[in-house]
Design an enzyme around this catalytic site. Structure first.
Site, mmCIF file in Angstrom:
data_model
loop_
_atom_site.group_PDB
_atom_site.id
_atom_site.type_symbol
_atom_site.label_atom_id
_atom_site.label_comp_id
_atom_site.label_asym_id
_atom_site.label_seq_id
_atom_site.Cartn_x
_atom_site.Cartn_y
_atom_site.Cartn_z
ATOM 1 N N GLU A 244 47.378 49.052 34.886
ATOM 2 C CA GLU A 244 47.246 47.628 34.582
ATOM 3 C C GLU A 244 45.804 47.212 34.820
ATOM 4 O O GLU A 244 45.101 47.834 35.612
ATOM 5 C CB GLU A 244 48.156 46.785 35.489
ATOM 6 C CG GLU A 244 49.632 47.111 35.404
ATOM 7 C CD GLU A 244 50.434 46.501 36.544
ATOM 8 O OE1 GLU A 244 51.647 46.744 36.595
ATOM 9 O OE2 GLU A 244 49.833 45.800 37.389
ATOM 10 N N LYS A 246 42.944 45.216 36.588
ATOM 11 C CA LYS A 246 42.756 44.518 37.860
ATOM 12 C C LYS A 246 42.037 43.221 37.529
ATOM 13 O O LYS A 246 40.835 43.214 37.264
ATOM 14 C CB LYS A 246 41.952 45.340 38.863
ATOM 15 C CG LYS A 246 41.916 44.661 40.233
ATOM 16 C CD LYS A 246 41.166 45.445 41.260
ATOM 17 C CE LYS A 246 41.355 44.814 42.640
ATOM 18 N NZ LYS A 246 41.273 43.357 42.688
ATOM 19 N N ARG A 251 45.455 36.015 43.673
ATOM 20 C CA ARG A 251 46.838 36.477 43.800
ATOM 21 C C ARG A 251 47.754 35.289 44.076
ATOM 22 O O ARG A 251 47.416 34.399 44.875
ATOM 23 C CB ARG A 251 46.906 37.482 44.953
ATOM 24 C CG ARG A 251 48.228 38.233 45.094
ATOM 25 C CD ARG A 251 48.272 39.464 44.265
ATOM 26 N NE ARG A 251 49.463 40.257 44.552
ATOM 27 C CZ ARG A 251 49.481 41.292 45.385
ATOM 28 N NH1 ARG A 251 48.376 41.665 46.023
ATOM 29 N NH2 ARG A 251 50.596 41.976 45.560
ATOM 30 N N ARG A 266 47.397 33.962 48.469
ATOM 31 C CA ARG A 266 47.306 35.225 49.199
ATOM 32 C C ARG A 266 47.499 35.006 50.696
ATOM 33 O O ARG A 266 48.016 35.865 51.406
ATOM 34 C CB ARG A 266 45.950 35.870 48.917
ATOM 35 C CG ARG A 266 45.762 37.229 49.587
ATOM 36 C CD ARG A 266 44.329 37.708 49.400
ATOM 37 N NE ARG A 266 44.103 38.922 50.168
ATOM 38 C CZ ARG A 266 44.102 40.139 49.658
ATOM 39 N NH1 ARG A 266 44.320 40.311 48.365
ATOM 40 N NH2 ARG A 266 43.871 41.192 50.418
ATOM 41 N N GLU A 296 48.853 37.142 39.206
ATOM 42 C CA GLU A 296 47.469 36.721 39.371
ATOM 43 C C GLU A 296 47.219 35.488 38.516
ATOM 44 O O GLU A 296 47.624 35.425 37.350
ATOM 45 C CB GLU A 296 46.533 37.851 38.922
ATOM 46 C CG GLU A 296 45.117 37.718 39.401
ATOM 47 C CD GLU A 296 44.843 38.454 40.701
ATOM 48 O OE1 GLU A 296 43.683 38.422 41.141
ATOM 49 O OE2 GLU A 296 45.781 39.051 41.265
ATOM 50 N N PHE A 336 52.909 40.650 37.302
ATOM 51 C CA PHE A 336 52.999 42.109 37.262
ATOM 52 C C PHE A 336 54.140 42.667 38.112
ATOM 53 O O PHE A 336 54.352 43.877 38.137
ATOM 54 C CB PHE A 336 51.675 42.762 37.658
ATOM 55 C CG PHE A 336 51.063 42.265 38.931
ATOM 56 C CD1 PHE A 336 51.604 42.586 40.167
ATOM 57 C CD2 PHE A 336 49.921 41.469 38.891
ATOM 58 C CE1 PHE A 336 51.036 42.137 41.337
ATOM 59 C CE2 PHE A 336 49.342 41.008 40.058
ATOM 60 C CZ PHE A 336 49.894 41.352 41.291
ATOM 61 N N ARG A 408 49.209 48.646 52.677
ATOM 62 C CA ARG A 408 48.176 49.130 51.770
ATOM 63 C C ARG A 408 48.299 50.655 51.724
ATOM 64 O O ARG A 408 48.144 51.317 52.751
ATOM 65 C CB ARG A 408 46.791 48.727 52.283
ATOM 66 C CG ARG A 408 45.658 49.002 51.320
ATOM 67 C CD ARG A 408 44.309 48.754 51.999
ATOM 68 N NE ARG A 408 44.170 47.400 52.488
ATOM 69 C CZ ARG A 408 43.795 46.362 51.753
ATOM 70 N NH1 ARG A 408 43.532 46.534 50.469
ATOM 71 N NH2 ARG A 408 43.691 45.162 52.285
ATOM 72 N N LYS A 414 43.300 50.973 43.400
ATOM 73 C CA LYS A 414 42.413 50.164 42.563
ATOM 74 C C LYS A 414 41.149 50.956 42.263
ATOM 75 O O LYS A 414 40.564 51.585 43.148
ATOM 76 C CB LYS A 414 42.099 48.818 43.221
ATOM 77 C CG LYS A 414 41.674 48.879 44.669
ATOM 78 C CD LYS A 414 41.629 47.477 45.266
ATOM 79 C CE LYS A 414 41.378 47.521 46.767
ATOM 80 N NZ LYS A 414 41.429 46.191 47.386
#
Length: 552
Positions: A244, A246, A251, A266, A296, A336, A408, A414
């Protein structure tokens, strides 16, 4: 009911204890003795969190005005205490020690502050808005300082600044809850990631009902995060990936409950009123009765390209004139992920299934495009397309991965053209020289140690700051100065800078053990709180990645 004096004594004892294990033991013992209502409050208070996801809106000048009114000391006397201590808590402590006799009887009849009293006062402060809100905040603080002992005042002031300075962070509170109530750290962390409220987690752990805490509509959960991918080729080593763009945006987590739509940033703050078109887009283009969506928001110009990130922040900060600003800075929504729908959690479903559900309930024009491939050349093509469109790069996601709140990891990678920027807290500044003598020209940066909550410095930034920005930043930070030492000032840790750099180096000169080489300011991240700054652990990961080292 727990007296606030007991809580203040707890904080003082923890602050005088150096080891994390000892601090955990002290806190666990204290938590285990509390009733549920007080437990929920104390678990947050000890980290400087009064209301999860909500800022109190108390600045240093308002705090010091409240102290002045409560103690009868002049503003000059309070400022002198600030220059001598550099700590809002110590200012309050010493001011209350010197409190004039007349003010002692101002709120007579009290039997002493309780934790619940302090919480309710801060709740009133947080809810204050519109005309007269500043006076409401001042009067509530004034009441507390008028009733407080010096030690209580110290920690009321630090709570007001949301900075306890006792070396307690999320990790330590998590461990203390686990120890106090005989549950696993992993279960506490899971519940926290699903609720964003360690106080609520502590309450349920005490009741033996921790497994009842789960995802719930209108209660934001921590967002899944991505880590830096070494390269496209390396990221595809394990097979096909979902690719996808970025996006260069902000966010958002969107909760739809029939016709009611709430939008969280966020930071998990409710920004619904600032983003009316996003709310209407969801109402018109998402068919699920209830849903929690991840996506986003992107500010776009007339040419369809993304506007600078600061323009997006103007939308998120806006409380008045929203409709007018929405016309000049329009937003597009790119969804997403979907993690909850019609009463059922989708967290444990693989990404490919969540994507199928998202496509079935949302219109194509608001869904981020996705391509599943193992072809390096195809991914590189999508990467170039994203950059050409003005976005940051690509996301590479494991199609079989579940949604892990607050984590994470390698399931989301990313890929960007430069070393990943860092979000760092400003903890100090330095006055300029010559024509810049009255301007703060360079800024001291720090990351966060999540176990202790302490800020560890990593260097200074001066590059990337224009003359116009210097004036704006000086005005912004002048309000936050807590101590001056020659050319350098210490500031309240409230502002987050996004910073680029050439590389991270090992350094004994900074408490983090690392230093940024050639740092430059990219943006002031008003959408992030200090608790969301990059961590010491992450800086270490980037250091090892850029050196091609694996963790020992």
């Amino acid at each position: 009911m727990t007296g606030f004096a007991r809580f203040a004594e707890l904080c003082e004892r923890i602050s005088q204890t150096s080891g994390s294990l000892e601090k955990t033991d002290i806190l666990a013992s204290f938590l285990s003795d509390l009733e549920s209502d007080d437990l929920r409050i104390v678990a947050g208070f000890v980290m400087g969190v009064v209301i999860p996801g909500t800022e109190l809106g108390v600045g240093p000048s308002l705090l010091y005005e409240s102290i002045s009114r409560a103690t009868g000391l002049s503003s000059d006397a309070v400022n002198e205490l600030l220059r001598a201590t550099g700590d809002p808590g110590l200012v309050a402590y010493r001011a209350v020690e010197r409190r004039k006799p007349l003010t002692l009887a101002a709120f007579s009849g009290s039997e002493g502050l309780e934790v619940q009293d302090v919480y309710q006062r801060f709740l009133s402060i947080a809810k204050a808005s519109g005309r007269g809100s500043q006076e409401i905040r001042v009067k509530n603080l004034q009441y507390m300082f008028s009733e407080a002992s010096p030690l209580e005042a110290k920690y009321i002031a630090r709570l007001a600044m949301e900075d306890m300075r006792i070396g307690v962070g999320e990790g330590l509170v998590r461990d203390a809850i686990a120890k106090a109530f005989g549950v696993s750290k992993e279960d506490v962390e899971r519940a926290y990631n699903l609720t964003n409220d360690l106080g609520l987690v502590a309450e349920y752990a005490k009741l033996g009902r921790l497994n009842e805490l789960g995802i719930s509509i209108n209660r934001p959960i921590k967002m899944m995060l991505a880590q830096i991918g070494e390269s496209i080729e390396a990221s595809l080593a394990e097979g096909a990936t979902a690719v996808e763009w970025k996006f260069d945006g902000a966010r958002v987590q969107i909760h739809k409950d029939k016709g009611n739509v709430r939008i969280f940033s966020r930071r998990l703050e409710d920004v619904t009123s600032s983003l009316p078109e996003i709310r209407e887009i969801v109402r018109g283009h998402v068919r699920a009765r209830t849903a929690i969506l991840d996506g986003e928001a992107v500010a776009t110009g007339e040419d369809g390209r993304p506007l600078p990130f600061q323009e997006i922040l103007r939308r998120f900060r806006r409380k008045y004139g929203v409709a007018r600003t929405a016309k000049t800075i329009p937003l597009k929504l790119h969804l997403f992920d979907i993690i909850y729908m019609d009463g059922a959690s989708l967290l444990d479903e693989p990404l490919e299934e969540r994507r199928r559900v998202l496509v079935s309930v949302a219109d194509p024009e608001i869904i981020a495009e996705q391509v599943v491939t193992s072809d390096v050349h195809r991914v590189e093509e999508i990467y170039r397309e994203a950059l050409a469109a003005g976005h940051e790069g690509v996301m590479l996601k494991n199609p079989s991965s579940t949604y892990t709140p607050g984590k994470r990891g390698k399931n989301w990678l990313k890929i960007k053209p430069l070393l990943e920027s860092l979000d760092l807290v400003v903890i100090g500044a330095r006055w300029g020289e010559g024509k810049r003598a009255n301007l703060l020209g360079s800024y001291r940066l720090a990351c966060i140690d999540t176990d202790t909550g302490e800020l560890k410095d990593v260097g200074w930034v001066a590059t990337g700051i224009t003359d116009e920005m210097l004036a704006e930043l000086t005005e912004l930070f002048r309000e936050l100065i807590v101590k001056e030492n020659g050319m350098e000032v210490e500031v309240h840790p409230e502002i987050v800078f996004e910073v680029g750099y050439e590389e991270i180096q090992r350094s004994p000169n900074y408490s983090s053990g690392y230093a940024l080489r050639f740092p430059r300011l990219i943006a002031v991240r008003d959408d992030k709180s200090p608790s969301e700054a990059d961590t010491l652990e992450r800086i270490g990961e980037i250091y090892r990645l850029q050196r091609g080292r694996s963790k020992k």
